[in-house]
Design a protein around this motif. Structure first.
Motif, short mmCIF file in Angstrom:
data_model
loop_
_atom_site.label_atom_id
_atom_site.label_comp_id
_atom_site.label_asym_id
_atom_site.label_seq_id
_atom_site.Cartn_x
_atom_site.Cartn_y
_atom_site.Cartn_z
N ILE A 23 0.58 8.45 5.60
CA ILE A 23 0.12 7.78 4.55
C ILE A 23 -0.56 6.38 5.02
O ILE A 23 0.05 5.62 5.59
CB ILE A 23 1.11 7.49 3.47
N TYR A 24 -1.89 6.13 4.65
CA TYR A 24 -2.66 4.99 4.97
C TYR A 24 -3.16 4.38 3.72
O TYR A 24 -3.42 4.91 2.80
CB TYR A 24 -3.77 5.45 5.82
N GLU A 25 -3.06 2.93 3.70
CA GLU A 25 -3.47 1.95 2.78
C GLU A 25 -4.63 1.39 3.62
O GLU A 25 -4.17 0.36 4.36
CB GLU A 25 -2.29 1.11 2.24
N SER A 26 -5.61 1.28 2.75
CA SER A 26 -6.84 0.33 3.42
C SER A 26 -7.80 -0.17 2.24
O SER A 26 -7.77 0.24 1.19
CB SER A 26 -8.03 1.37 3.96
N THR A 27 -7.97 -1.59 2.55
CA THR A 27 -8.78 -2.26 1.58
C THR A 27 -10.08 -2.26 1.40
O THR A 27 -11.08 -2.74 0.64
CB THR A 27 -8.28 -4.00 1.83
#
Length: 122
Positions: A23-27
């Motif tokens: 799971i990746y979170e990117s702005t």
């Protein structure tokens, strides 16, 4: 041409399930290279595999210089989930069964291996 001794392939009698959830979170949009898929060779066989990326997007698959499968994807801003699942058949032998018991003289190494014998520049 002198060839190095070949490692005989063992029977692929053991089924193993492998996988991961990342799971990746990117702005912002981000490019990624991922190595999550097992290698396809004579010492293991991937019988079944699935790759799910959410939100849905395309992933390009290529092989690196070592024969490993690499995924190239662009993550959109927000949360991206990648789930890989596979069934592979492998030998029911210890992991070091492919190690050679005797050294190979440098003059018998295949040319493509010579780059690993050079001193590192780092």
């Amino acid at each position: 041409m002198i060839e190095c001794p070949q490692i005989p392939a063992k029977p692929l009698e053991l089924a193993v399930r492998v996988g991961c959830e990342l799971i990746y979170e990117s702005t912002c949009e981000a490019s990624m290279l991922l190595s999550v898929k097992p290698r396809h060779d004579a010492h293991q066989m991937v019988a079944q595999e699935s790759l799910d990326i959410s939100p849905l997007q395309t992933a390009n698959d290529f092989q690196d210089d070592h024969g490993n499968s690499v995924l190239r994807i662009n993550l959109p801003p927000g949360v991206t989930t990648l789930v890989y699942d596979a069934i592979a058949f492998v030998p029911a032998a210890s992991e070091d069964f492919m190690h050679l018991d005797h050294p190979i003289p440098p003059h018998r190494l295949p040319a493509e291996f010579l780059r690993y014998t050079l001193p590192s520049r780092y």
